[in-house]
Enzyme design. Structure first.
Site, PDB file in Angstrom:
ATOM      1  N   ARG A 140       0.837  -1.210   0.000  1.00 10.33           N
ATOM      2  CA  ARG A 140       0.000   0.000   0.000  1.00 10.33           C
ATOM      3  C   ARG A 140       0.872   1.261   0.000  1.00 10.33           C
ATOM      4  NH1 ARG A 140      -4.523   0.592   4.610  1.00 10.33           N
ATOM      5  NH2 ARG A 140      -2.713   1.112   5.865  1.00 10.33           N
ATOM      6  N   LYS A 197      -2.712   6.813   1.124  1.00 15.07           N
ATOM      7  CA  LYS A 197      -2.436   7.109   2.543  1.00 15.07           C
ATOM      8  C   LYS A 197      -1.372   8.206   2.569  1.00 15.07           C
ATOM      9  CE  LYS A 197      -2.161   4.711   6.968  1.00 15.07           C
ATOM     10  NZ  LYS A 197      -3.217   5.443   7.655  1.00 15.07           N
ATOM     11  N   GLU A 217     -16.280   6.153   5.739  1.00 15.36           N
ATOM     12  CA  GLU A 217     -15.446   5.524   6.769  1.00 15.36           C
ATOM     13  C   GLU A 217     -15.376   6.477   7.955  1.00 15.36           C
ATOM     14  OE1 GLU A 217     -11.278   5.172   5.788  1.00 15.36           O
ATOM     15  OE2 GLU A 217     -11.274   7.014   4.629  1.00 15.36           O
TER      16      GLU A 217
HETATM   17  N1  PXG Z   1      -9.227   4.815   7.330  1.00 15.94           N
HETATM   18  C1  PXG Z   1      -8.331   5.792   7.545  1.00 15.94           C
HETATM   19  C2  PXG Z   1      -8.623   7.159   7.065  1.00 15.94           C
HETATM   20  C3  PXG Z   1      -7.122   5.496   8.201  1.00 15.94           C
HETATM   21  O1  PXG Z   1      -6.223   6.443   8.405  1.00 15.94           O
HETATM   22  C4  PXG Z   1      -7.854   3.190   8.425  1.00 15.94           C
HETATM   23  C5  PXG Z   1      -9.014   3.547   7.741  1.00 15.94           C
HETATM   24  C6  PXG Z   1      -7.637   1.768   8.808  1.00 15.94           C
HETATM   25  O2  PXG Z   1      -6.651   1.169   7.978  1.00 15.94           O
HETATM   26  P1  PXG Z   1      -5.697  -0.001   8.487  1.00 15.94           P
HETATM   27  O3  PXG Z   1      -4.886  -0.351   7.301  1.00 15.94           O
HETATM   28  O4  PXG Z   1      -4.887   0.545   9.629  1.00 15.94           O
HETATM   29  O5  PXG Z   1      -6.571  -1.107   8.923  1.00 15.94           O
HETATM   30  C7  PXG Z   1      -6.872   4.177   8.654  1.00 15.94           C
HETATM   31  C8  PXG Z   1      -5.611   3.840   9.345  1.00 15.94           C
HETATM   32  C9  PXG Z   1      -3.291   7.053  14.058  1.00 15.94           C
HETATM   33  C10 PXG Z   1      -3.413   5.849  13.195  1.00 15.94           C
HETATM   34  O6  PXG Z   1      -2.139   7.472  14.296  1.00 15.94           O
HETATM   35  C11 PXG Z   1      -4.306   5.845  12.141  1.00 15.94           C
HETATM   36  C12 PXG Z   1      -4.409   4.737  11.322  1.00 15.94           C
HETATM   37  C13 PXG Z   1      -3.650   3.632  11.548  1.00 15.94           C
HETATM   38  C14 PXG Z   1      -2.753   3.641  12.613  1.00 15.94           C
HETATM   39  C15 PXG Z   1      -2.634   4.755  13.444  1.00 15.94           C
HETATM   40  O7  PXG Z   1      -4.321   7.601  14.479  1.00 15.94           O
HETATM   41  N2  PXG Z   1      -5.275   4.827  10.301  1.00 15.94           N
END
Ligand code: PXG
Length: 299
Positions: free
Chosen positions: A52, A151, A184
């Protein structure tokens, strides 16, 4: 011992890990990142996270100056040097240092850093009681503007929504896309467990990523686990009405893992307590994180 940070080919103590004020990651949010976790010396879904990261960078035409193999080795070494067996790993690649001015061509070499630390997003009590969410007015970025599948370091859309959530006394917010469909949350994907009117069939649903969501790696893992358990699981367009009338709602993310939701915009979800399928999937997810991943030796 001060934490060591990987920064552009070197490991430096935390207080010396600095990037330039001319870095376009800072000046324009021009960069990409990943949030990854390790559990008991296993890096969960590392290959998927790197894939990703490379995809996000490819779209932004940032050439990551390491191979995926080299990045994997850097991540492992950073964990080992910090003696971490359970960690949160933040990998960041920015456009790099350049002149003032948007032109990415001003930046010769991308900046790469890896932070390994601990993360705890929500207190344990919320996993037992479940979250209370609000839908916020800030619409999720349009895929044809800044695609939420990238991301990127440009998280203002999510931060604006997070501010609204906090103003409403909530820790997370539901974001709709520009058509009013559920996209989301600010840092998590959303799932619902829905029943047909006859009450005979339960189905696990999450919005398709193309409607304006990040294709979360936890999201993919949960869809997979559900199907393996014989639970019908699909990506489907959904509205707030579908959420209000769901049997169960939960969120997924690397930091949050799987967290139940019991109230949305004042509507009680199901019987107002975390649901059974949510609990089953959380348990299965925990098991997966302890058995599946890239293993590294403790130093
Ligand atoms: N949507 C968004 C906008 C994200 O930023 C997810 C979904 C979930 O994706 P994953 O691949 O983690 O299952 C994310 C991920 C933080 C933090 O510092 C944020 C995420 C992951 C880890 C830490 O708040 N976001």
């Amino acid at each position: 011992m001060s934490k060591l940070i990987y920064l552009n080919g070197e490991w430096v103590p935390k207080d010396q890990a600095k990037v330039s004020v001319f870095d376009h990651g800072l000046l324009y949010g021009d960069g990409v990142f990943e949030g990854i976790r390790s559990y008991n010396n296993l890096i969960f879904k590392l290959k998927e996270h790197l894939e990703r990261l490379w995809e996000s960078a490819h779209t932004l035409m940032i050439r990551i100056p390491l191979s995926k193999q080299e990045m994997e080795a850097v991540i492992i070494k950073t964990l080992q040097r910090n003696q971490l067996k359970d960690a949160y790993i933040r990998v960041v690649v920015t456009r790099g240092e350049g002149d003032l001015g948007l032109d990415p061509a001003n930046c010769k070499t991308p900046t790469v850093f890896v932070i390994t630390d601990m993360i705890k997003l929500y207190p344990d009590s919320l996993y037992r009681k479940g979250l209370d969410l609000v839908t916020v007015a800030t619409v999720r970025n349009l895929p044809e503007a800044v695609n939420p599948s990238i991301k990127s370091l440009n998280y203002l859309n999510n931060i604006l929504a997070k501010i609204e959530a906090k103003n409403a006394g909530c820790v997370e917010a539901i974001m709709l896309n520009h058509q009013g469909y559920v996209a989301e949350c600010t840092g998590d994907n959303i799932f619902i467990v829905s029943e047909d009117y006859s009450g005979k069939e339960k189905i696990l649903l999450t919005p398709p990523a193309y409607l304006g969501a990040l294709r979360g790696i936890t999201r993919d893992a949960i869809l997979d686990l559900a199907r393996k358990k014989g639970i019908r699981a699909e990506e489907r367009v959904m509205t707030r009405h579908d959420i209000f009338n769901a049997q169960e709602v939960f969120l997924t993310g690397t930091a949050a893992e799987v967290i139940p939701v019991v109230k949305v915009d004042g509507r009680v979800i199901g019987d107002g307590t975390p649901g059974k399928i949510t609990a089953t999937l959380l348990k299965a997810f925990h098991r997966l994180t302890r058995t599946d991943g890239v293993r590294y030796k403790p130093l």
